[in-house]
Design a protein around this motif. Structure first.
Motif, mmCIF file in Angstrom:
data_model
loop_
_atom_site.group_PDB
_atom_site.id
_atom_site.type_symbol
_atom_site.label_atom_id
_atom_site.label_comp_id
_atom_site.label_asym_id
_atom_site.label_seq_id
_atom_site.Cartn_x
_atom_site.Cartn_y
_atom_site.Cartn_z
ATOM 1 N N GLY A 84 3.086 5.826 -5.511
ATOM 2 C CA GLY A 84 3.232 5.696 -6.954
ATOM 3 C C GLY A 84 1.988 6.085 -7.725
ATOM 4 O O GLY A 84 2.044 6.358 -8.915
ATOM 5 N N GLY A 85 0.851 6.100 -7.076
ATOM 6 C CA GLY A 85 -0.398 6.459 -7.749
ATOM 7 C C GLY A 85 -1.553 6.398 -6.776
ATOM 8 O O GLY A 85 -2.233 5.383 -6.657
ATOM 9 N N ALA A 129 -4.596 3.681 -6.340
ATOM 10 C CA ALA A 129 -4.639 2.897 -5.108
ATOM 11 C C ALA A 129 -6.024 2.993 -4.473
ATOM 12 O O ALA A 129 -6.606 1.992 -4.058
ATOM 13 C CB ALA A 129 -3.569 3.385 -4.138
ATOM 14 N N PHE A 147 3.887 1.672 -1.311
ATOM 15 C CA PHE A 147 4.368 1.886 -2.678
ATOM 16 C C PHE A 147 3.243 2.403 -3.564
ATOM 17 O O PHE A 147 3.444 3.282 -4.406
ATOM 18 C CB PHE A 147 4.926 0.585 -3.267
ATOM 19 C CG PHE A 147 6.336 0.289 -2.854
ATOM 20 C CD1 PHE A 147 7.390 1.000 -3.396
ATOM 21 C CD2 PHE A 147 6.606 -0.696 -1.925
ATOM 22 C CE1 PHE A 147 8.696 0.737 -3.020
ATOM 23 C CE2 PHE A 147 7.913 -0.973 -1.540
ATOM 24 C CZ PHE A 147 8.956 -0.260 -2.084
ATOM 25 N N ALA A 148 2.052 1.844 -3.382
ATOM 26 C CA ALA A 148 0.925 2.219 -4.241
ATOM 27 C C ALA A 148 0.473 3.651 -3.977
ATOM 28 O O ALA A 148 0.199 4.412 -4.898
ATOM 29 C CB ALA A 148 -0.234 1.251 -4.014
ATOM 30 N N TRP A 162 0.831 -1.210 0.000
ATOM 31 C CA TRP A 162 0.000 0.000 0.000
ATOM 32 C C TRP A 162 0.861 1.254 0.000
ATOM 33 O O TRP A 162 0.519 2.250 -0.640
ATOM 34 C CB TRP A 162 -0.930 0.024 1.212
ATOM 35 C CG TRP A 162 -1.907 -1.108 1.216
ATOM 36 C CD1 TRP A 162 -2.244 -1.887 0.143
ATOM 37 C CD2 TRP A 162 -2.678 -1.593 2.315
ATOM 38 N NE1 TRP A 162 -3.168 -2.825 0.519
ATOM 39 C CE2 TRP A 162 -3.457 -2.679 1.843
ATOM 40 C CE3 TRP A 162 -2.787 -1.224 3.666
ATOM 41 C CZ2 TRP A 162 -4.323 -3.386 2.660
ATOM 42 C CZ3 TRP A 162 -3.650 -1.927 4.477
ATOM 43 C CH2 TRP A 162 -4.409 -2.997 3.987
#
Lengths: 311, 345
Positions: free
Chosen positions: B221-222, B226, B217-218, B215
């Motif tokens: 990253g976006g 997410a 990273f998500a 989560w």
């Protein structure tokens, strides 16, 4: 309007998702008014409309991002108001957005399970079941006919069509009953569009109800069972496949007389260009199906360094 | 990591170890660390002595303990400018609460934990509620904490530092946990080094092997993507800020129990050292990419630079300049190596 009411009455009982007279306002802006739509299992309902017709608003209502202000929203015969995207997912409505809801820097397998990761172990040792995740991703994609080189590559390094297919495969894997696709072919070349439409059909054959949002009547007519036309926030027409031809659909979408005018103008251009038009069109087609469209290129340059095995 | 893949596809050339390493976010930092190490080994002969190494490790660990959560936060796409003074806040609260209540110091330590976590929660809550940039939110917290640190300390102690709590109940056991050191031959091993390594290990585990890590990273990253797939974006962000607070608490207790008194003006500027360590360690400023191990390498580079200048017997007036130049060079090298790594694919 009358056509909708009759079709809705005929098949209303079996519909997975049924919207009737739905409206949405953003302040004093009427984004959507009196729109009705339904989709049943194993069926594809296409929502067609030009830019600004209200397609995105409609999709956001179905996906649970926005609440409708008027009308009814039934899921499997039960009237519902979705609080958030999670609630939509819990009802079996999976949405594949134009931006695909994938995180470009993350590996394919992490993206595939994002938000619903399987774990093993207990307490502090509770951890991602990485092997299962990798294996399932590969198998599920293979089942949809996508043979991925490496599920460890960042999803941003895949082509637009491949990413679209991963997103569809993800929705199918997580038991979606209704798949909502927001312009899945908008940024794709001819060949890739065909591939994506094949997976849309595969999802339908797997028993899902599909809502396909598009501004391309040709793509819609290839796979659609029902067609809902939106224009400036209202419903301009609702048809079943056997009640309309592709030409008529294209005509209606482009606004009938406007299209006639346009074709006249284009004919004049074609005449003055003396037959160059045909070769020009094919050349453009070939260009678009080339190895990397502009969208792909963009995603490649922003792709991360984590993956060293793809190229 | 990817060695676990079961079926190998024939379209994949077997990745050599070198290539595999080139793909890691820490690589640039490791190359930078080696360069800094070689440089100071040449210009400062005492740099290579075992006792120097333990000093370097200690100063690396004091930055590294905070660089770990700051790196995680940066992977999650946010900054925390209040991280430096939060350490001081944590130490002050602990010391003054115990002293004023004449309680066992462990009571102060626990109160401090709650207060620090509350500050972290405040940061995360404000960020997710207002949707203002984290730069603004945490700059506000930074200034407020700086003022509160000085104001409360003067109000309660009458001076800019806290009173000694060394003779109070529970001090020895708290010191054992937060500020032990062991003499091994000529080398002194500080407990902060162990705290640091443990935190790096835990953070790496969380980032790579748990749902929460996925989560983080998500979210970095976006965030929209997410949210759309059901990731609890708000909880993840608040959790990250509370992680920074937790480590600020550990760091603050170390300062308190190793020096006994706490200066209320300390900690200002350290937040940048944490961020620099994370960035050198390969974290993308824009989020979604990085590692905890990288932040440790970044902190180690800081430790080598700050002490290497002393061992090289350069005029300490120039310290900050060399520090800045070193960090800039290391980061440039990092970026260059990453580019090369990308091109070699």
């Amino acid at each position: 309007m009358t056509t909708t009411e009759t079709t809705a009455a005929a098949t209303g009982a079996s519909a997975l998702v049924k919207l009737a007279g739905v409206a949405k306002y953003y302040g004093n802006i009427r984004a959507l008014q009196d729109v009705s739509l339904e989709v049943s299992a194993g069926e594809i309902t296409c929502v067609l409309g030009d830019n600004g017709a209200g397609k995105s608003t409609l999709i956001k209502i179905i996906a649970g991002l926005h609440r409708h202000d008027a009308g009814t929203f039934e899921i499997e015969g039960e009237e519902t108001v979705l609080a958030n995207p999670r609630a939509a997912l819990d009802h079996g409505i999976a949405t594949v957005y134009q931006d695909l809801a994938v995180v470009p820097l993350m590996p394919v397998w992490r993206n595939f399970f994002l938000g619903s990761e399987p774990t093993k172990g207990r307490g502090p040792l509770r951890r991602l079941d990485v092997d299962l995740m990798r294996r399932t991703t590969r198998d599920e994609l293979l089942r949809m006919g996508i043979d991925l080189r490496d599920v460890d590559q960042p999803i941003g390094t895949l082509s637009g069509g491949e990413r679209q297919c991963v997103a569809i495969a993800r929705a199918v894997h997580f038991g979606a009953k209704v798949l909502v696709l927001d312009e899945p072919t908008a940024a794709l070349g001819v060949k890739q569009s065909g591939v994506v439409l094949k997976y849309v059909a595969a999802a339908r054959d797997a028993g899902l109800g599909v809502v396909l949002i598009t501004h391309n009547p040709h793509h819609a007519y290839l796979v659609g069972d029902r067609f809902v036309l939106l224009k400036r926030g209202t419903m301009a027409g609702s048809h079943t496949r056997d009640s309309i031809t592709l030409d008529e659909l294209t005509r209606q979408m482009a606004g009938g007389s406007e299209l006639d005018e346009l074709s006249h103008e284009l004919e004049r251009v074609a005449e003055s260009g003396s037959g160059v038009g045909v070769t020009d069109a094919t050349a453009r087609g070939a260009g678009r199906t080339g190895p990397a469209g502009p969208a792909d290129q963009a995603s490649r340059t922003t792709a991360p360094t984590r993956d060293d095995t793809t190229r | 990591m990817s060695a676990a893949a079961t079926a190998v596809d024939e379209r994949l050339a077997p990745a050599s170890l070198v290539r595999r390493l080139l793909g890691r976010p820490e690589l640039g930092a490791v190359v930078g660390a080696v360069a800094v190490f070689v440089f100071f080994s040449i210009v400062a002969p005492t740099f290579l002595q075992a006792s120097s190494l333990s000093t370097i490790l200690y100063s690396a660990s004091t930055i590294g303990i905070m660089a770990v959560p700051v790196a995680m936060l940066m992977i999650g796409g946010e900054f925390d400018l209040s991280a430096g003074v939060m350490v001081t806040t944590s130490a002050l609260v602990s010391s003054m609460f115990s002293y004023q209540m004449t309680a066992n110091v462990w009571v102060g330590v626990l109160v401090s934990l709650l207060v620090t976590l509350a500050v972290g929660f405040f940061n995360g809550f404000m960020l997710t509620r207002t949707r203002l940039p984290s730069f603004i939110i945490t700059l506000g917290t930074f200034l407020m904490l700086t003022g509160l640190n000085l104001g409360f300390t003067k109000l309660i102690s009458g001076t800019v530092s806290t009173k000694s709590i060394a003779d109070m109940e529970g001090f020895p056991s708290a010191r054992a946990l937060f500020a032990s050191k062991w003499e091994i031959g000529s080398v002194t091993l500080q407990i902060t080094v162990l705290w640091w390594l443990a935190l790096v290990a835990v953070a790496t585990w969380i980032l790579l092997r748990t749902r929460a890590g996925n989560w983080i990273f998500a979210v970095g990253g976006g965030a929209d993507a997410a949210r759309a797939v059901g990731v609890p974006v708000v909880k993840t962000r608040i959790g990250l800020y509370m992680g920074v607070a937790l480590c600020a608490w550990i760091s603050g207790q170390h300062i308190l129990f190793s020096f006994d008194v706490v200066q209320s003006g300390e900690g200002v500027g350290n937040e940048f050292l944490y961020i620099i360590a994370a960035v050198i360690g390969g974290c993308l400023m824009t989020g979604g990419y990085g590692s905890a191990i990288g932040s440790a390498v970044g902190a180690f580079i800081f430790g080598m630079t700050s002490n290497g200048i002393v061992y090289a017997q350069w005029n300490p007036d120039w310290f900050k300049f060399f520090l800045g130049a070193m960090l800039l060079l290391a980061t440039l090298l990092n970026a260059w190596v990453r580019k090369r790594a990308e091109a070699s694919k």
